[in-house]
Design a protein around this motif. Structure first.
Motif, PDB file in Angstrom:
ATOM      1  N   SER A 263       0.812  -1.220   0.000  1.00 25.11           N
ATOM      2  CA  SER A 263       0.000   0.000   0.000  1.00 25.11           C
ATOM      3  C   SER A 263       0.848   1.274   0.000  1.00 25.11           C
ATOM      4  N   VAL A 264       2.165   1.127   0.221  1.00 26.37           N
ATOM      5  CA  VAL A 264       3.002   2.328   0.324  1.00 26.37           C
ATOM      6  C   VAL A 264       4.220   2.298  -0.596  1.00 26.37           C
ATOM      7  N   LEU A 265       4.718   1.121  -0.937  1.00 26.22           N
ATOM      8  CA  LEU A 265       5.952   1.037  -1.715  1.00 26.22           C
ATOM      9  C   LEU A 265       5.844   0.041  -2.853  1.00 26.22           C
ATOM     10  N   ASN A 266       6.555   0.339  -3.924  1.00 28.57           N
ATOM     11  CA  ASN A 266       6.847  -0.619  -4.988  1.00 28.57           C
ATOM     12  C   ASN A 266       8.361  -0.729  -5.056  1.00 28.57           C
ATOM     13  N   GLY A 267       8.903  -1.768  -4.409  1.00 27.82           N
ATOM     14  CA  GLY A 267      10.347  -1.829  -4.222  1.00 27.82           C
ATOM     15  C   GLY A 267      10.760  -0.768  -3.226  1.00 27.82           C
ATOM     16  N   ILE A 268      11.557   0.191  -3.687  1.00 28.52           N
ATOM     17  CA  ILE A 268      11.935   1.297  -2.804  1.00 28.52           C
ATOM     18  C   ILE A 268      11.184   2.583  -3.165  1.00 28.52           C
ATOM     19  N   TYR A 269      10.341   2.509  -4.190  1.00 27.29           N
ATOM     20  CA  TYR A 269       9.663   3.704  -4.677  1.00 27.29           C
ATOM     21  C   TYR A 269       8.327   3.899  -3.972  1.00 27.29           C
ATOM     22  N   THR A 270       8.015   5.141  -3.651  1.00 24.31           N
ATOM     23  CA  THR A 270       6.786   5.472  -2.939  1.00 24.31           C
ATOM     24  C   THR A 270       5.588   5.409  -3.888  1.00 24.31           C
TER      25      THR A 270
END
Length: 926
Positions: free
Chosen positions: A878-885
Motif C-alpha cells: 500500500s506504500v511502496l513498490n520496491g523502494i519507490y513510494t
C-alpha cells in the motif's frame, strides 16, 4: 643531539622536509661544501662507485651513481647513496675515533658488512639520528664484532631506520628483503667450553668467523636508542637464519632502549646467551618468534609489545624460550616485566600464532604479562616436558605473576606435565579471563589500555624483582602513556616519506604486496600529520588505527580521489579524522569512493560480511550535552576508538570536510558492550561538513551514529545494518533528508532504523534533529535481544520528523515507539504539550502489522494520528513498490521550515525510477 652535516645542493631552493611525524627523513640545506664532482658515469645500471676529485673523500664507503639516481628520483631531489662493503676497522675511523654514518646521506649495505675484526681492530660505528640504512638482498647484513660497538643514537622524532631498498624507493615491501643486524659480544653462553679454554661460538645466519661468547657479563657493545629495523630476515638453512636483531653473547653494559623490529622473515630479536637488557621494545608482524632466547640468556626486558600481523599472515610465538645447551643449573633465566602479546589466526601444519612457549632448559621470572588474541589463535601458554622446565615450574625458577591471559585456548599442557592452569592461577595476582569476557580487560585495538581499564592498577611492582626495572602498577606493555607513539612504525613514526614513486603509492604511504595480485596496493598507518592524497588506480590498506592529525594539533587533510578503494583486514583497522583535521572524499555516481574489507576486495561483493574491518570516525569541535557545564574545555572519548580519540567543543558550524558518493561497507566492531565501532561515527561534527550521497552497507553495529554536533546529511542509504541504522544522542541537532533504510533481505540481524536519545542532556538541552523523507523497510529478524523495528525515541530526545514511510513484512517489530517506560520525563514532556518545541511526526504513513507500541500511560497511537497528514496502514504494497513510494500522502513542504531542505511532492526517500538518486553507485537496494 642536533642534526649535523645538513645536505646542500645548488638545485634546492628551499628546505625539503619529507612530512612531519617521527621517523620521517628530513633533508635540508646546510653549510657543507658540495663542490665535489663525479666524472664517472654508469650506463649499465650497476653499482660501480664513482671516483671523486679533490678534495679527498674520507667518508665511509663509496658513492654509487646508480643508487643515488634511483633514490633521488624517489625523493624528488638529489640524494647521495654511499655503499658500505666488507670490513670497517679502526683504520677507517675519523678523528673522533669513530666511523660515522651521517644523516645527510642514505647508506646501503652490500653483502656482509663487519665492524671490526673479532676482538681486534675494534672501532665504534656511530649512526646519527634520522639516518637511513638499507639492504637489497638477504645477503646484505650488518655485524658488530666482539670488541667493537654500535652507537645508533636515534631520537623520538628522528629514529635510526634500517630497512629494505624497496621501502626507501617506495616500492612493494615485505619480510625478508634484506638480512638484518647481528651484534656479538664477550658475555657468557652455556655452549662455551667448560674447560676454561677460549670461547668463540659461530653465530647463526652470518658468514664463518662471526663469533661470540666469553666471560664478561658486563661487556659493552654500544647503544641502540630509537632504532627501527624493517622487512629483514633471511633463512640460510633450517636453524641457521638471520633475525631482525641477533644478540650473541651481548653484555649488560650495552644500552638497548626504544627499538622495533617490524615485518621480519624470521625471529624479531634473538638472544644467544649474554646478559643484555632492553626496555621499550616493539615487535610487529614478525613471521617467526617475536622474542627468542637460548644459550643461557639471563638478561632483563621491560615494556615489550608484540602484535602478530593484523592481516592474519605468517606468525609463530610471542616468546620461544630455551636453554639450549645448559648443564646443571646453567639454564637460561631471564626476567621480563610488562609484556603484551596479541596473536592472530595464522595456522598451518608447521606453525601457528601462539603466546609463550618455554622449553629445553630454561627458567624465567615473568611479571605483568597480557596475553590475548582472536578466536582461532593457538595456545597462549605452553611449557615443554623437558625435566629442567618441569622442575623449574615447581621449585621457583619459573614464575609468572600479576599477569592476565584472555585467550580462546589459554593453555596447552602435555600429558604428564605440570597442569598449567593450576600453576598459573595459583601464583600471585594472576587473572584467567574467559575468552568471551576478554572485552572487559579494557584494551584498545592498538594494545594500549583504556583509561577505565582495571589492568592499569592490577600489576605488580616490577622494581621488586631487580633495580633495572621501573616501578609499575599496570599489566601489559603500554600503560597510561603510549611510549610507542611518534617513533615506531605503525604508531606515527618509522616511515620513509617519499614523493609519488614509480610504484604509484603517494608520499606518506608504503607499497605492499598487491592485495589482488596485480593492483598497486599502498599501506596507510599511524598518525598522518601532513596533507595526504589517495590517488585513483591503487588500493589503500589501513594498518591498525589510522589517525588524520592530532587532536586539534598537527592537523592535516586526507583527500580521497573518485573511484578509490580503501580497505581494512580486521576490526583493528579503522580511520579517525581528528578534531581540527578534515577528510575530503569527493566521489561521483560513476566513481564512488569505497571503504570496505579486504575480503570484499579479494573475493568480490559476495565475500563481504559485516564486521570484517573497523569503520570510520569523524571527530569535531561541535557541542555535546556531555561537555562540562562549568566552561572548561571539552574532550569526550568517543566510542570504539583507542584512548585519546576525543570530540566536543563549542563550534556547531565547524567543517570536518566532505563525504560525497562514499560507500562504507562490511565494517563495525564491538570492543565491549556500549563501546563499538559504527560504520561512520560522527562525534561533535559541525554543520560546515558536507555529507551527501552516502551509503553504509552490512555493518556489524550502527550504520551512522551522531554524538552531539550539528552535521547535516542528504541522500543516505543504510542497508543490511545489524544494529541501529541511525543512532543519535549527546544533544545532536543536525538535519537529514532522503534517507532509505533497508534491513537485510535474508531476514538476518537487524534492530532499529532510528534509535534517538539525548543521553546526558539537562533541562532543555536534549537532542532535537530534523529528519525528512525517510523510507524504512524492516525484515522478520527477531531474537530475545533484538528485532527489526522502525523508529524508537527515548531518554531526553526531541525530534522533528516529516514525510516518513515505515513498513515491513508480517513478523517485523513495531514501526514506532516512544519509550516512556523508564520514567523519562523529557520525552513525555516533548509529546504531551509541556515543552516547546514539541516532538513532531507528520505527513507520514506507518504500514506494519504492529504500527505503534505503547509504553507507559501515554496513548501514542492517538498522538500520532492526531498530527497533520499521518495515516496507519497494514501492508507494504500500500506504500511502496520496491523502494519507490506509491502512497499519495501529501508531504510537508520542509523547505519552508529550514533552507537545508528541498521542497518535495512525495513522502518517503525515493519518488520513482525517474528520480532514483540511488542508481549506479549503491548496492543492496535491488
Amino acid at each position: 643531539m642536533e642534526l649535523k652535516h645538513l645536505f646542500q645542493a645548488s638545485a634546492i631552493t628551499a628546505a625539503l622536509v619529507l612530512a612531519g611525524c617521527g621517523g620521517d627523513i628530513n633533508i635540508s640545506e646546510g653549510d657543507i661544501d658540495n663542490s665535489v664532482t663525479n666524472n664517472t658515469t654508469n650506463n649499465g645500471g650497476g653499482d660501480t662507485p664513482t671516483t671523486p676529485t679533490d678534495p679527498v673523500d674520507t667518508r665511509p664507503g663509496e658513492p654509487s651513481t646508480f643508487l643515488s639516481t634511483q633514490v633521488s628520483e624517489a625523493f624528488g631531489t638529489d640524494v647521495e647513496v654511499r655503499v658500505l662493503t666488507g670490513r670497517l676497522t679502526d683504520a677507517d675511523a675519523d678523528d673522533s675515533g669513530k666511523i660515522v654514518l651521517t644523516n645527510d646521506t642514505v647508506w646501503t649495505l652490500e653483502g656482509p658488512v663487519f665492524v671490526g675484526n673479532d676482538n681486534a681492530d675494534s672501532t665504534v660505528l656511530e649512526i646519527e639520528e634520522g639516518t637511513i640504512v638499507f639492504g637489497r638482498t638477504g645477503a646484505d647484513y650488518l655485524v658488530i664484532s666482539r670488541g667493537s660497538q654500535i652507537e645508533a643514537m636515534g631520537t623520538s622524532d628522528s629514529p635510526v631506520i634500517m630497512t629494505s631498498y624497496n621501502d626507501v624507493i617506495g616500492d612493494e615491501v615485505g619480510a625478508g628483503q634484506w638480512g638484518g643486524v647481528v651484534i656479538l659480544g664477550n658475555a657468557p653462553s652455556t655452549k662455551c667450553p667448560t674447560d676454561g679454554s677460549d670461547c668463540a661460538l659461530q653465530v647463526e645466519g652470518a658468514e664463518e668467523g662471526a663469533v661470540f661468547g666469553g666471560t664478561n657479563s658486563a661487556d659493552d657493545s654500544g647503544t641502540l636508542n630509537y632504532f627501527v629495523v624493517k622487512y629483514a630476515g633471511f633463512e640460510i638453512a633450517p636453524d641457521n637464519e638471520l633475525n631482525g636483531i641477533t644478540f650473541g653473547g651481548v653484555g649488560s653494559g650495552t644500552e638497548v632502549d626504544y627499538i622495533q623490529v617490524h615485518g621480519n622473515a624470521d625471529d624479531g630479536v634473538e638472544f644467544f646467551g649474554g646478559s643484555v637488557n632492553a626496555k621499550h621494545v616493539v615487535l610487529t608482524g614478525n613471521q617467526d618468534d617475536s622474542v627468542d632466547w637460548d644459550n643461557g640468556y639471563n638478561g632483563k626486558l621491560q615494556y615489550v609489545f608484540v602484535q602478530h600481523a593484523t592481516d592474519n599472515s605468517d606468525a609463530n610465538r610471542g616468546i620461544e624460550g630455551d636453554g639450549d645447551g645448559g648443564e646443571g643449573t646453567d639454564f637460561s633465566l631471564p626476567m621480563i616485566s610488562n609484556m603484551t602479546v596479541i596473536g592472530n589466526t595464522f595456522d598451518t601444519a608447521d606453525a601457528d600464532s601462539e603466546g609463550l612457549l618455554l622449553r629445553d632448559q630454561t627458567g624465567a621470572h615473568l611479571m605483568n604479562f597480557l596475553l590475548t588474541g582472536p578466536e582461532g589463535m593457538g595456545e597462549c601458554l605452553e611449557m615443554d616436558t623437558d625435566d629442567t622446565v618441569q622442575g623449574n615450574l615447581s621449585d621457583g625458577d619459573l614464575t609468572m605473576t600479576y599477569s592476565v591471559i584472555a585467550c580462546s585456548e589459554a593453555f596447552n599442557t602435555p600429558d604428564g606435565a605440570v597442569d598449567l592452569e593450576t600453576w598459573f592461577t595459583g601464583q600471585d595476582g594472576n587473572q584467567l579471563i574467559a575468552f568471551e569476557d576478554r572485552a572487559n580487560i579494557g584494551m584498545n585495538i592498538d594494545g594500549s589500555l583504556t583509561s577505565e581499564s582495571t589492568l592499569l592498577t592490577a600489576g605488580g611492582d616490577a622494581a621488586t624483582m631487580d633495580a633495572f626495572f621501573d616501578t609499575t602498577t599496570f599489566v601489559g606493555a603500554v600503560g597510561a602513556t603510549d611510549w610507542r607513539e611518534g617513533w615506531a612504525f605503525g604508531f606515527g613514526g618509522g616511515e620513509i616519506e617519499l614523493v609519488q614513486t614509480a610504484s604509484g603509492c603517494p608520499a606518506g604511504t608504503t607499497s605492499i604486496t598487491p592485495v589482488d595480485g596485480s593492483t598497486t596496493t599502498c599501506e596507510v598507518s599511524g598518525t598522518i600529520t601532513s596533507d595526504l592524497r589517495l590517488t585513483e588506480g591503487n588500493y589503500y590498506a589501513l594498518s591498525g588505527a589510522v589517525f588524520v592529525g592530532g587532536d586539534n594539533e598537527n592537523s592535516a587533510t586526507l583527500t580521497v580521489d573518485p573511484g578509490v578503494t580503501v580497505y581494512g583486514a580486521s576490526g583493528n583497522d579503522y580511520l579517525v579524522i581528528s578534531r581540527g583535521s578534515e577528510i575530503n572524499a569527493n566521489g561521483d555516481a560513476a566513481d564512488p569512493i569505497t571503504f570496505t574489507s579486504r575480503d570484499h576486495v579479494v573475493g568480490g561483493l559476495e565475500a563481504g560480511e559485516a564486521g570484517q574491518w573497523g569503520g570510520m570516525i569523524i571527530l569535531g569541535n561541535g557541542e555535546s550535552t556531555k561537555c562540562p557545564t562549568d566552561g572548561s574545555s571539552c574532550a569526550l572519548q568517543v566510542e570504539g576508538a583507542q584512548e585519546g580519540a576525543v570530540f566536543g567543543g563549542t563550534d556547531n558550524t565547524e567543517s570536518s570536510g566532505t563525504l560525497r558518493y562514499v560507500r562504507v561497507m562490511h565494517g563495525g566492531f564491538e570492543i565491549a558492550p556500549d563501546n563499538e565501532l559504527n560504520g561512520i561515527t560522527f562525534g561533535g561534527v559541525g554543520s560546515g561538513t558536507i555529507v551527501e550521497y552516502l551509503q553504509v552497507h552490512k555493518n556489524a553495529d550502527d550504520g551512522v551514529e551522531f554524538f552531539g554536533g550539528a552535521v547535516n546529511l542528504k541522500y543516505v542509504a543504510l542497508t543490511g545494518i545489524q544494529d541501529d541504522s541511525v543512532d543519535w544522542d549527546n544533544g545532536y541537532q543536525g538535519k537529514l533528508q532522503f534517507v532509505i533504510v533497508k534491513h537485510a533481505d535474508d531476514n538476518s540481524d537487524a534492530n532499529r532504523a532510528i534509535e534517538g536519545d539525548g543521553d546526558g542532556g539537562e533541562g532543555t538541552d536534549f537532542s532535537n534533529p530534523m529528519v525528512a523523507n525517510m523510507t524504512i523497510i524492516g525484515n522478520t529478524f527477531d531474537t530475545a535481544d533484538a528485532d527489526s523495528e522502525g523508529v524508537l525515541l527515548r531518554d531526553q530526545t526531541n525530534a522533528q520528523l516529516y514525510n516518513f514511510v515505515v513498513t515491513g513484512p508480517a513478523g517485523m517489530g513495531e514501526c514506532f515507539e516512544a519509550d516512556l517506560s523508564d520514567g523519562d520525563t523529557t520525552l513525555l514532556a516533548n509529546m504531551d504539550g509541556t515543552n516547546d518545541p514539541q516532538l513532531t511526526f507528520e505527513s507520514s504513513v506507518l504500514a506494519c502489522a504492529e504500527n505503534i507500541k505503547d509504553s507507559g500511560d501515554f496513548n501514542q497511537e492517538a498522538w500520532f494520528t492526531a498530527q497533520t497528514g499521518n495515516s496507519l496502514l497494514d501492508n507494504t504494497a500500500s506504500v511502496l513498490n520496491g523502494i519507490y513510494t506509491v502512497n499519495d500522502t501529501t508531504p510537508t513542504d520542509v523547505s519552508a521550515i529550514d533552507s537545508f531542505f528541498m521542497s518535495v511532492d512525495f513522502v518517503g526517500a525515493v519518488k520513482d525510477a525517474d528520480n532514483d538518486w540511488t542508481t549506479g553507485w549503491t548496492v543492496g537496494l535491488e
